[in-house]
Design a protein around this motif. Structure first.
Motif, PDB file in Angstrom:
ATOM      1  N   MET A   1      -4.764  -3.148   8.186  1.00  0.00           N
ATOM      2  CA  MET A   1      -5.529  -1.954   7.896  1.00  0.00           C
ATOM      3  C   MET A   1      -4.885  -0.737   8.560  1.00  0.00           C
ATOM      4  O   MET A   1      -4.936   0.338   8.025  1.00  0.00           O
ATOM      5  N   ALA A   2      -4.271  -0.929   9.711  1.00  0.00           N
ATOM      6  CA  ALA A   2      -3.596   0.184  10.375  1.00  0.00           C
ATOM      7  C   ALA A   2      -2.442   0.687   9.518  1.00  0.00           C
ATOM      8  O   ALA A   2      -2.184   1.888   9.467  1.00  0.00           O
ATOM      9  N   ASP A  60      -2.263  -8.502  -2.049  1.00  0.00           N
ATOM     10  CA  ASP A  60      -0.908  -8.013  -1.791  1.00  0.00           C
ATOM     11  C   ASP A  60      -0.816  -7.402  -0.397  1.00  0.00           C
ATOM     12  O   ASP A  60      -1.833  -7.136   0.252  1.00  0.00           O
ATOM     13  N   ASP A  61       0.405  -7.142   0.044  1.00  0.00           N
ATOM     14  CA  ASP A  61       0.632  -6.528   1.350  1.00  0.00           C
ATOM     15  C   ASP A  61      -0.032  -5.169   1.488  1.00  0.00           C
ATOM     16  O   ASP A  61      -0.410  -4.761   2.587  1.00  0.00           O
ATOM     17  N   ASP A  62      -0.184  -4.419   0.367  1.00  0.00           N
ATOM     18  CA  ASP A  62      -0.797  -3.085   0.439  1.00  0.00           C
ATOM     19  C   ASP A  62      -2.322  -3.135   0.372  1.00  0.00           C
ATOM     20  O   ASP A  62      -2.985  -2.108   0.357  1.00  0.00           O
ATOM     21  N   GLY A  63      -2.904  -4.345   0.336  1.00  0.00           N
ATOM     22  CA  GLY A  63      -4.353  -4.492   0.311  1.00  0.00           C
ATOM     23  C   GLY A  63      -4.935  -4.697  -1.073  1.00  0.00           C
ATOM     24  O   GLY A  63      -6.113  -5.001  -1.215  1.00  0.00           O
ATOM     25  N   LEU A  76      -7.792  -4.643  -8.194  1.00  0.00           N
ATOM     26  CA  LEU A  76      -8.246  -3.482  -7.428  1.00  0.00           C
ATOM     27  C   LEU A  76      -7.053  -3.045  -6.598  1.00  0.00           C
ATOM     28  O   LEU A  76      -6.603  -3.773  -5.706  1.00  0.00           O
ATOM     29  N   GLU A  77      -6.492  -1.866  -6.935  1.00  0.00           N
ATOM     30  CA  GLU A  77      -5.232  -1.433  -6.333  1.00  0.00           C
ATOM     31  C   GLU A  77      -5.348  -0.035  -5.732  1.00  0.00           C
ATOM     32  O   GLU A  77      -5.998   0.832  -6.311  1.00  0.00           O
TER      33      GLU A  77
END
Length: 88
Positions: A1-2, A60-63, A76-77
């Protein structure tokens, strides 16, 4: 999240785009949300509406989160919100 918070500082505000569709057929935007948490319920509802058993769900790595069943998918991107004119 950071990492996402750091990314928001670099690129501006982030919006979360919920979409669904079929493999090789494109998709439809179901909504645009200010936060991932706000989109949690609509994402779960859209995933439950897939008329096949889920054969995959991942983050994914970006959430971004995705669900896939048969040939249907829900995603959901995160996307950067463009707030000023961009120079080409």
């Amino acid at each position: 999240m950071a990492e996402l918070a750091h990314r928001q500082q670099q690129t501006g505000p982030i919006v979360w785009v919920l979409s669904k569709g079929e493999d090789y057929e494109g998709g439809t935007v179901l909504g645009v949300f200010a936060t991932k948490d706000v989109a949690r319920g609509p994402f779960a509802e859209a995933a439950r509406s897939i008329p096949f058993d889920l054969d995959g769900a991942w983050q994914d790595d970006d959430g971004a989160v995705h669900a896939h069943g048969g040939c249907d998918w829900v995603s959901l991107e995160p996307h950067s919100l463009i707030t000023t004119a961009q120079l080409a």
